[in-house]
Design a protein around this motif. Structure first.
Motif, short mmCIF file in Angstrom:
data_model
loop_
_atom_site.label_atom_id
_atom_site.label_comp_id
_atom_site.label_asym_id
_atom_site.label_seq_id
_atom_site.Cartn_x
_atom_site.Cartn_y
_atom_site.Cartn_z
N THR A 139 0.85 -1.19 0.00
CA THR A 139 0.00 0.00 0.00
C THR A 139 0.89 1.23 0.00
O THR A 139 1.85 1.29 0.76
CB THR A 139 -0.89 0.03 1.26
N GLU A 140 0.59 2.18 -0.87
CA GLU A 140 1.34 3.43 -0.92
C GLU A 140 0.38 4.57 -0.64
O GLU A 140 -0.65 4.69 -1.31
CB GLU A 140 1.99 3.60 -2.30
N THR A 141 0.72 5.37 0.36
CA THR A 141 -0.12 6.50 0.74
C THR A 141 0.74 7.75 0.80
O THR A 141 1.86 7.71 1.30
CB THR A 141 -0.77 6.25 2.13
N VAL A 142 0.20 8.85 0.30
CA VAL A 142 0.93 10.11 0.31
C VAL A 142 0.26 11.06 1.31
O VAL A 142 -0.96 11.26 1.27
CB VAL A 142 0.96 10.75 -1.09
N TYR A 143 1.07 11.61 2.18
CA TYR A 143 0.63 12.59 3.17
C TYR A 143 1.35 13.90 2.91
O TYR A 143 2.41 13.92 2.28
CB TYR A 143 0.99 12.12 4.59
N THR A 144 0.82 14.98 3.43
CA THR A 144 1.51 16.27 3.36
C THR A 144 1.88 16.68 4.78
O THR A 144 1.04 16.66 5.68
CB THR A 144 0.63 17.35 2.73
N VAL A 145 3.17 16.99 4.96
CA VAL A 145 3.68 17.40 6.27
C VAL A 145 4.04 18.88 6.19
O VAL A 145 4.68 19.32 5.24
CB VAL A 145 4.91 16.56 6.65
N THR A 146 3.63 19.63 7.20
CA THR A 146 3.93 21.05 7.23
C THR A 146 5.09 21.32 8.20
O THR A 146 5.30 20.57 9.15
CB THR A 146 2.71 21.88 7.68
N ARG A 185 9.83 3.97 11.72
CA ARG A 185 9.76 3.11 12.92
C ARG A 185 8.41 2.43 13.09
O ARG A 185 8.28 1.51 13.89
CB ARG A 185 10.04 3.95 14.17
N ILE A 186 7.40 2.90 12.38
CA ILE A 186 6.06 2.31 12.52
C ILE A 186 6.09 0.88 11.97
O ILE A 186 6.58 0.65 10.86
CB ILE A 186 5.01 3.15 11.76
N GLU A 187 5.55 -0.03 12.76
CA GLU A 187 5.52 -1.43 12.34
C GLU A 187 4.74 -1.56 11.03
O GLU A 187 3.64 -1.01 10.89
CB GLU A 187 4.86 -2.29 13.42
N GLY A 188 5.32 -2.25 10.09
CA GLY A 188 4.66 -2.48 8.80
C GLY A 188 5.13 -1.54 7.71
O GLY A 188 4.89 -1.79 6.53
N VAL A 189 5.80 -0.44 8.09
CA VAL A 189 6.30 0.50 7.08
C VAL A 189 7.53 -0.10 6.41
O VAL A 189 8.47 -0.53 7.07
CB VAL A 189 6.65 1.87 7.71
N GLN A 190 7.50 -0.12 5.08
CA GLN A 190 8.61 -0.70 4.33
C GLN A 190 9.49 0.34 3.67
O GLN A 190 10.65 0.09 3.39
CB GLN A 190 8.07 -1.68 3.30
N ASP A 191 8.92 1.51 3.38
CA ASP A 191 9.72 2.58 2.76
C ASP A 191 9.06 3.92 3.03
O ASP A 191 7.83 4.01 3.11
CB ASP A 191 9.83 2.34 1.26
N VAL A 192 9.88 4.94 3.18
CA VAL A 192 9.40 6.31 3.38
C VAL A 192 10.20 7.22 2.48
O VAL A 192 11.43 7.16 2.48
CB VAL A 192 9.59 6.78 4.85
N LYS A 193 9.50 8.02 1.69
CA LYS A 193 10.18 9.01 0.85
C LYS A 193 9.59 10.38 1.16
O LYS A 193 8.37 10.54 1.18
CB LYS A 193 9.98 8.68 -0.64
N VAL A 197 4.50 6.89 1.96
CA VAL A 197 4.72 5.77 2.87
C VAL A 197 4.28 4.49 2.17
O VAL A 197 3.15 4.38 1.71
CB VAL A 197 3.93 5.95 4.18
N VAL A 198 5.20 3.53 2.09
CA VAL A 198 4.89 2.22 1.52
C VAL A 198 4.86 1.23 2.67
O VAL A 198 5.79 1.17 3.48
CB VAL A 198 5.95 1.80 0.48
N SER A 199 3.76 0.48 2.72
CA SER A 199 3.61 -0.49 3.81
C SER A 199 3.07 -1.80 3.28
O SER A 199 2.52 -1.87 2.18
CB SER A 199 2.67 0.07 4.88
N ALA A 200 3.22 -2.82 4.12
CA ALA A 200 2.72 -4.14 3.74
C ALA A 200 1.20 -4.19 3.77
O ALA A 200 0.59 -4.96 3.05
CB ALA A 200 3.30 -5.19 4.67
N GLY A 201 0.61 -3.37 4.59
CA GLY A 201 -0.86 -3.33 4.70
C GLY A 201 -1.30 -1.92 5.01
O GLY A 201 -0.53 -0.97 4.90
N GLU A 202 -2.54 -1.81 5.41
CA GLU A 202 -3.08 -0.49 5.74
C GLU A 202 -2.48 0.02 7.05
O GLU A 202 -2.28 -0.75 7.99
CB GLU A 202 -4.60 -0.58 5.90
N LEU A 203 -2.17 1.30 7.08
CA LEU A 203 -1.71 1.95 8.30
C LEU A 203 -2.75 2.99 8.69
O LEU A 203 -3.39 3.58 7.83
CB LEU A 203 -0.37 2.66 8.07
N SER A 204 -2.88 3.21 9.98
CA SER A 204 -3.84 4.23 10.40
C SER A 204 -3.21 5.61 10.26
O SER A 204 -2.00 5.78 10.46
CB SER A 204 -4.28 3.99 11.85
#
Length: 69
Positions: free
Chosen positions: A2-9, A26-34, A44-51
């Motif tokens: 799962t790939e999700t894009v967030y905006t950080v200020t 550090r979040i469990e399940g996170v495989q990559d962060v760009k 955020v790329v993860s193996a499954g859904e993250l909250s």
């Protein structure tokens, strides 16, 4: 995957990028962060859904905030 894009200020430098990358990574399940500093986009790329709450907590821990969706 799962790939999700967030905006950080509030990020202004590479130190900010490193802090957000480390905390979100550090979040469990996170495989990559760009992190794209100019746009504030955090992918955020993860193996499954993250909250969103887990992402928000990690970004807060790094000293920044998620932009509202």
């Amino acid at each position: 995957m799962t790939e999700t894009v967030y905006t950080v200020t509030g990020m202004t430098c590479q130190h900010c990028v490193a802090s957000v990358t480390e905390e979100v990574g550090r979040i469990e399940g996170v495989q990559d962060v760009k992190v794209d500093l100019p746009t504030g986009a955090v992918t955020v790329v993860s193996a499954g859904e993250l909250s969103d709450d887990a992402i928000r907590a990690a970004v807060d821990e790094a000293g920044y905030a998620l932009a509202p969706r």
